[in-house]
Design an enzyme around this catalytic site. Structure first.
Site, short mmCIF file in Angstrom:
data_model
loop_
_atom_site.label_atom_id
_atom_site.label_comp_id
_atom_site.label_asym_id
_atom_site.label_seq_id
_atom_site.Cartn_x
_atom_site.Cartn_y
_atom_site.Cartn_z
N VAL A 12 -2.11 59.83 55.72
CA VAL A 12 -3.33 60.12 56.94
C VAL A 12 -2.82 59.48 58.06
O VAL A 12 -2.92 60.15 59.23
CB VAL A 12 -4.47 59.40 56.21
CG1 VAL A 12 -5.58 59.46 57.27
CG2 VAL A 12 -5.18 59.92 54.87
N LYS A 100 -12.32 54.39 52.52
CA LYS A 100 -13.69 54.37 52.09
C LYS A 100 -13.71 53.30 50.88
O LYS A 100 -14.96 52.53 50.85
CB LYS A 100 -14.05 55.60 50.98
CG LYS A 100 -12.91 55.92 49.98
CD LYS A 100 -12.08 57.20 50.21
CE LYS A 100 -10.80 57.51 49.29
NZ LYS A 100 -10.25 58.47 49.67
N GLU A 124 -15.66 58.35 60.04
CA GLU A 124 -16.09 59.74 59.52
C GLU A 124 -15.21 60.28 58.47
O GLU A 124 -15.56 61.06 57.61
CB GLU A 124 -15.94 60.41 60.73
CG GLU A 124 -16.33 62.07 60.50
CD GLU A 124 -17.79 62.30 60.29
OE1 GLU A 124 -18.65 62.00 61.16
OE2 GLU A 124 -17.99 62.93 59.26
N VAL A 127 -15.45 59.60 54.02
CA VAL A 127 -16.20 60.69 53.16
C VAL A 127 -16.12 62.23 53.61
O VAL A 127 -16.33 62.43 54.67
CB VAL A 127 -17.79 60.18 53.13
CG1 VAL A 127 -18.42 61.70 51.93
CG2 VAL A 127 -18.18 59.12 52.87
N ILE A 131 -14.42 67.26 56.53
CA ILE A 131 -15.96 67.81 56.66
C ILE A 131 -16.67 66.55 57.53
O ILE A 131 -16.72 65.54 57.20
CB ILE A 131 -16.65 67.97 55.25
CG1 ILE A 131 -15.73 68.67 54.40
CG2 ILE A 131 -17.85 68.49 55.62
CD1 ILE A 131 -15.97 68.84 53.09
N GLY A 182 0.34 67.15 44.28
CA GLY A 182 0.41 66.21 45.29
C GLY A 182 -1.09 65.88 45.24
O GLY A 182 -1.52 65.08 46.23
N GLU A 185 -2.92 61.42 42.21
CA GLU A 185 -1.81 60.25 42.28
C GLU A 185 -1.29 60.00 40.74
O GLU A 185 -1.85 60.28 39.96
CB GLU A 185 -2.54 58.77 42.65
CG GLU A 185 -3.68 58.81 43.50
CD GLU A 185 -2.78 58.44 44.74
OE1 GLU A 185 -1.65 57.86 45.07
OE2 GLU A 185 -3.53 58.78 46.04
N ASP A 196 -13.65 57.04 43.21
CA ASP A 196 -13.56 57.43 44.39
C ASP A 196 -14.91 58.21 45.00
O ASP A 196 -15.20 57.72 46.00
CB ASP A 196 -12.40 58.32 44.55
CG ASP A 196 -12.19 59.10 45.86
OD1 ASP A 196 -11.68 58.27 46.76
OD2 ASP A 196 -12.65 60.47 46.09
N LYS A 200 -17.74 57.05 47.80
CA LYS A 200 -18.26 57.78 49.04
C LYS A 200 -19.99 58.17 48.79
O LYS A 200 -20.42 58.04 49.91
CB LYS A 200 -17.45 59.24 48.75
CG LYS A 200 -15.93 59.25 49.13
CD LYS A 200 -15.39 60.39 48.68
CE LYS A 200 -14.00 60.31 49.07
NZ LYS A 200 -13.20 61.53 48.26
N1 HSE Z 1 -8.36 61.35 46.27
C1 HSE Z 1 -9.18 61.73 46.84
C2 HSE Z 1 -9.85 63.37 46.39
C3 HSE Z 1 -8.66 61.76 48.58
O1 HSE Z 1 -9.20 63.74 45.59
O2 HSE Z 1 -10.83 63.48 46.95
C4 HSE Z 1 -9.93 61.82 49.45
O3 HSE Z 1 -10.59 60.74 49.47
#
Ligand code: HSE
Length: 414
Positions: A12, A100, A124, A127, A131, A182, A185, A196, A200
């Protein structure tokens, strides 16, 4: 000219630098100021980078430079991002982030620090990647009471489930493919165990309801136990399995919030959100349903949201954007065990007819679901609305009667 710093030069972070440099002129027009990256913070060496002279390994360089007015924190993780963010805000610098985990765990505190120092803390990108969702909830939809938010908030798990549904690929093979491409992880737990998506939905809930809903208060279940047999029965019922983060406002003022695999009817607006895409449905009392769809992850989509926040901070150097929520506690959330919804149960028994009869006794009105290529002794049924505790007790009773319960999956009304 406004000086900014970017902390973190991973996927990022490098995207943020790329977007800021490549769109320098149009961004300057929109921000009404030229924006210059003065520092890039990373502990690694980037000798071949065209921006090599901007790199520093020392956070104090950014902190102590009064010219730096806005800092993008794109390091990820809580430490040291939390300490760095706090100190930047206290030093009068606005901070924007895609992190996040940090917003979900420390958001209330950091927003309070930003408020006390008359600077902005914007997120922004935390999440839905590229988008727009934080700003729409906070501004465009601000006239609504938020009845419900439900979303496919994790691209990796959505890719895996799509491969299972469309290509009949096992969870393990689909995960391996996601890693090769990719998306996932090498250590995929945060995605596949639902953490994750949990962070969010916790952020969206906090934003909607004005009090911090911490991730540990969110019932979270990932997709690791979903099998191709579950996918097939969901298909026979007329639906698809998706990992859904959902929050609903209850009449008593609390919220019902969870992340779990759900069976969605094929007619649902979220049922066709496939591959790595995200989809978020916001149900406002005035607007009805508003649905946001797009790339929820990736270098440039996420960088787009981070840079938009930088532009907003530059435009509002002397004013605060009203993005805020207070600290919260467990009393805000209804315990998951008290929630009630229909489920689909997949089970195995020697005498299927007797087992279904027993299920009817225990769960009330049930409907059998059958599929082609049913395995020996296997069967499935759906229930009506049933509280989680009652469903668990009924499952235990069914097992006592000699039935092996293989899975129990929530059926969504979305
Ligand atoms: N690992 C997260 C996903 C990345 O797969 O959506 C974005 O937050």
């Amino acid at each position: 000219m406004i000086q900014v710093a970017v902390m973190g030069h991973g996927v990022v972070g490098s995207g943020v630098v790329e977007v800021l440099e490549n769109h320098r002129d149009s961004i300057a027009k929109r921000a009404k100021e030229e924006i210059n990256i003065k520092y890039i913070l990373d502990i690694r060496e980037f000798p071949d980078s065209p921006y090599a002279q901007k790199f520093t390994k020392n956070f104090e360089d950014i902190l102590n430079d009064e010219e730096v007015r806005v800092v993008a924190e794109v390091m990820g993780g809580v430490n040291p991002a939390y300490d760095f963010t706090k100190r930047c805000l206290e030093a009068g610098k606005s901070v924007v982030t895609s992190n996040k985990e940090l917003v979900a765990t420390k958001g209330a505190e950091l927003l309070e620090i930003a408020r006390n120092n008359n600077v902005n803390y914007l997120f922004e990108a935390s999440v839905g990647g590229g988008i727009p969702i934080i700003r729409p909830i906070n501004q465009c939809l601000a006239a609504n009471e938020f009845v419900e938010i439900a979303g496919i908030l994790n691209g990796t798990t959505n890719f895996i489930l799509t491969k299972m549904i469309k290509d009949n690929m096992s969870f393990e093979d689909a995960l391996r493919m996601a890693q090769q491409l990719g998306y996932a992880e090498r250590k995929p737990e945060a995605d596949v165990e639902g953490h994750d998506a949990c962070r969010k939905i916790a952020i969206l809930a906090s934003l909607c309801y004005g009090k911090h809903i911490y991730p540990e208060l969110v019932h979270t279940q990932g997709i690791t136990k979903i099998t191709l047999d579950d996918v097939a029965y969901a298909g026979a019922w007329g639906g698809v399995i998706k990992l859904i983060g959902q929050v609903m406002k209850l009449d008593d003022g609390r919220v019902d919030i969870s992340v779990e695999p759900m069976i969605l009817s094929r007619e649902s607006q979220l049922a066709n959100v496939d591959d790595v895409f995200n989809g978020i449905l916001v149900r406002g009392d005035a607007t009805g349903d508003v649905v946001f769809y797009g790339k929820g992850a990736g270098k440039l989509p996420t960088a787009s949201a981070v840079v938009a926040d930088i532009i907003d901070c530059v435009r509002n150097l002397k004013t605060r954007k009203f993005v805020y929520w207070e600290d919260g506690d467990a009393s805000l959330v209804r315990p998951y065990e008290e929630s009630a919804f229909p489920v689909m149960i997949r089970a195995k028994a020697e005498d299927k007819a007797a087992a279904l009869k027993k299920a009817e006794e225990l769960f009330g009105n049930v409907k059998a679901v059958s599929r082609s290529d049913e395995k020996e002794g296997e069967f499935a049924f759906t229930t009506g609305d049933i509280a989680v505790t009652s469903a668990d007790a009924a499952v235990a009773e069914l097992e006592k009667a000699g039935v092996t319960v293989l899975s129990k999956i929530r059926i969504s009304d979305l």
